[in-house]
Structure formats: C-alpha cells, structure tokens
Design an enzyme around this catalytic site. Structure first.
Site, short mmCIF file in Angstrom:
data_model
loop_
_atom_site.label_atom_id
_atom_site.label_comp_id
_atom_site.label_asym_id
_atom_site.label_seq_id
_atom_site.Cartn_x
_atom_site.Cartn_y
_atom_site.Cartn_z
N LYS A 73 -89.16 -38.39 70.60
CA LYS A 73 -88.79 -38.95 71.90
C LYS A 73 -87.62 -38.22 72.55
CE LYS A 73 -92.00 -42.03 72.11
NZ LYS A 73 -93.07 -41.97 73.10
N1 PMP Z 1 -94.52 -42.85 66.26
C1 PMP Z 1 -93.38 -43.45 66.59
C2 PMP Z 1 -92.43 -43.83 65.52
C3 PMP Z 1 -93.08 -43.72 67.94
O1 PMP Z 1 -91.93 -44.33 68.27
C4 PMP Z 1 -94.03 -43.36 68.93
C5 PMP Z 1 -93.75 -43.70 70.36
N2 PMP Z 1 -94.20 -44.96 70.79
C6 PMP Z 1 -95.23 -42.75 68.52
C7 PMP Z 1 -95.43 -42.50 67.19
C8 PMP Z 1 -96.31 -42.39 69.50
O2 PMP Z 1 -95.97 -41.37 70.36
P1 PMP Z 1 -96.47 -41.41 71.86
O3 PMP Z 1 -95.77 -42.57 72.52
O4 PMP Z 1 -96.08 -40.11 72.44
O5 PMP Z 1 -97.94 -41.63 71.85
#
Ligand code: PMP
Length: 344
Positions: free
Chosen positions: A48
C-alpha cells in the site's frame, strides 16, 4: 561543508523496487518455478506504500494538494499506515475514519504515525451519517485542499501498480513469466500489475485469490452481484462484499478461493520454511498456488510470480498467536502427518 554521504533523502525514496525471492522449500513438491514479490520490503511494510505515494503525488501534480492540506481515507489497515507515513514526510495532515471494530493496537499504530483517527460506530449501515464512509466523505466535502483516497473506487490505485509493480516484475523476470498470482481486495494490485504485464505478453495467465465469504469470484464468472455469497471470514485485506471499480475483472483470467484456516497455516509455513515473515494474505496466495498445482495448472516451464502483500509483524495477535489459532479452531483438524509439517 556538506560531505558526500551515501544516504536516502527520506523514507519515501525506499518505496517500490521490492525484491523477487525464489521460493524453494515450500514449493519442493510442486512442478514449476515459483518466486515471491515480497512487498514487506517497502518501508511501510506493505504494497500500500505504492498507492499512498502515487495518489498523493498525482494530487500534488494536479495542484490539488499543498503543504498543510489533508489526506482522508477510511481504513485502519495497511493503506492507513502508508498514508500516514507519506503524509508525515510531505507535511500533510492525515485523517483516518475507522470502524470501532478496529483493534486498539491498530489505532495506536496509526496515531503513532501522526494520523488523526476518528473512531466511528461499526454497527450502523454504510449510508448512515455516523458510518466511517459518510464521516470521511463529509470531511472531504467540507475541507478545501483535501484529498479523499477512496481506494476501492479510485483508478489511480490501478495506475500505481501499472506504473511500478508491473514494470518491476517484467524487468526482474526478463519477461520470463507465465503466471501472476495475486490477492484481490480493492483489486488495484492485480489489475494494474497484470495490465502492464499483459501488454508486454498477453499469454501471461493472471489468477486472483479470493476468500470464501466474498463476492469477487462469482461476480467474475457471472457478472452478477450475489449477496448470498457474503458471510464473515477472518482473512483481512482480500475479498470483498461489494464490487470495487478499482478491479479490472476483464484482465483477470480466473479467481480461486482459499479458506481462512489453510491460509493461516500456509502463512506460518512460509515463515518456517523460507524465513520470510509474511502476513495472512501471503499465506492465502501460497495456498492458492498449492491448490492450482493440484489442479495441474503448472508444468516444468512455468515461471510463477506470487505477490506477497505485507509483513508478518501486523499479525502477531492473529495468525502468529497459538491462542488465536486455537480460538478459531484452526488446530482442531490437523492430523498427525500434517502436524509434523506445521510444528510450531
Ligand atoms: N493483502 C493485504 C494484507 C491487504 O491489505 C490488501 C489490500 N486490501 C490486499 C492484500 C489486496 O490488495 P489490493 O487491495 O490491491 O487488491
């Protein structure tokens, strides 16, 4: 006099360019070659950081933000931490509206990073004026010079990964990638990364990892939102109870679902076998790879890239706590054979 010191100017310069690490022990019995893009190497310990930096810098470029302005989002998770980190270095206020379900640890962590955290009642609907969605939206509308990140519905979330994660993987593999396996939450990671990779080679197969209790897989297959798919589950950050516009469903070849229990054990197994201390959803991705291998998805020419989204330290009171694992009943079904593999 300024000496020539070999140093970064600030922590943000360390975002991105995360390593690809070969998985060898956990994949011992699988056919193919497996590599993890380990996003815990970002300074905020998760993928993130990329979207936090990208979205904020796009707002600066467009002249929306100037020092002292405000970043607003509705999350107590990785995105909140990354936004708080970027805000500190760049001199913005960071306001995070979170649900009262968020743990004290998480709220303390965000406050330690300088964020103003508004705790909103969890037991109200999303359109209730007290909900964390509405509180964030209202603050954004009332505050000039604020940016509402809105990661589930922001195209810049996809763009951040199109510009960074995708090209990095292409370069690191010299184009020798056959499969991309990634979690889908907002969908930004999988959509942006695969949009770039498929432009380079449309034959790369992209597989999204979803949770039981989430609507994404069914929506991908039927293009219909089925509320009956929704029920509570434990894995945080993957799957969803709505359809995010930050997911490009057309670019994903298929979704695979994984259980809370198997993903938790697999996260622990990655730490124990590879020495990589990763989060719950990294366990989910690896669990998906095991299931796909059982289905015959890979052969000896497969070069499979798995995205491991975050670091294990955020899960000390969950996946890495024996008490928590027991409370969930995750130790109950382990037979003698598998106990030997997962002897913690
Ligand atoms: N794994 C974790 C620990 C996350 O915080 C997130 C974000 N929601 C994701 C996977 C998935 O990533 P994305 O939001 O880019 O699909």
């Amino acid at each position: 006099m300024e000496h020539k010191i070999n140093a970064f100017n600030n922590v943000l310069e360390l975002i991105g360019n995360t390593p690809l690490i070969k998985l060898s022990k956990i994949t011992e019995y699988l056919t193919g070659n497996f590599y993890a893009k380990v996003e815990a190497f970002n300074p905020g310990h998760s993928t993130k950081d990329r979207i936090a930096l990208y979205i904020i810098e796009e707002a600066e470029r467009k002249g929306i933000l100037k020092p002292g302005d405000t970043i607003i989002e509705t999350t107590s998770g990785n995105t909140g931490f990354s936004l708080a980190m970027v805000s500190i270095v760049k001199g913005y206020d960071c306001i995070l509206a979170v649900s009262s379900k968020s743990s004290k640890d998480k709220i303390d962590m965000l406050r330690s990073m300088g964020a103003k955290v508004y705790v909103c009642p969890a037991n109200v609907s999303a359109d209730d004026p007290r909900s964390y969605y509405q509180v964030a939206k209202r603050m954004h509308e009332e505050m000039k010079g604020s940016v509402y990140i809105n990661q589930y519905f922001n195209d810049l979330n996809i763009e951040a990964h199109y510009k960074t994660t995708g090209p990095e993987i292409w370069k690191q593999t010299n184009g020798h990638i056959t499969h991309l396996i990634a979690c889908s939450g907002t969908g930004g990671t999988i959509s942006g990364t695969s949009r770039f990779l498929k432009e380079m080679n449309p034959n790369i197969k992209v597989i999204g990892v979803d949770a039981y209790g989430s609507v994404l897989k069914k929506y991908h297959e039927t293009k219909e939102f089925d509320p009956e798919e929704i029920y509570p589950y434990r894995i945080e950050g993957l799957g969803k109870n709505l359809i995010p516009t930050a997911t490009d469903f057309d670019i994903i070849d298929k979704f695979i679902k994984v259980t809370d229990e198997e993903s938790a054990h697999t996260a622990r197994e990655i730490s124990k076998t590879e020495g990589l201390f990763v989060g719950y959803t990294s366990g989910a991705v690896m669990q998906a790879i095991k299931q796909l291998a059982d289905e015959g998805e890979f052969d000896e020419n497969s070069n499979v890239i798995a995205i491991f989204p975050d670091h294990g330290s955020r899960y000390m009171s969950k996946v890495y706590s024996d008490e928590w694992m027991s409370e969930q009943g995750f130790f109950d079904s382990i037979n003698v054979e598998s106990t030997q593999q997962v002897e913690y």
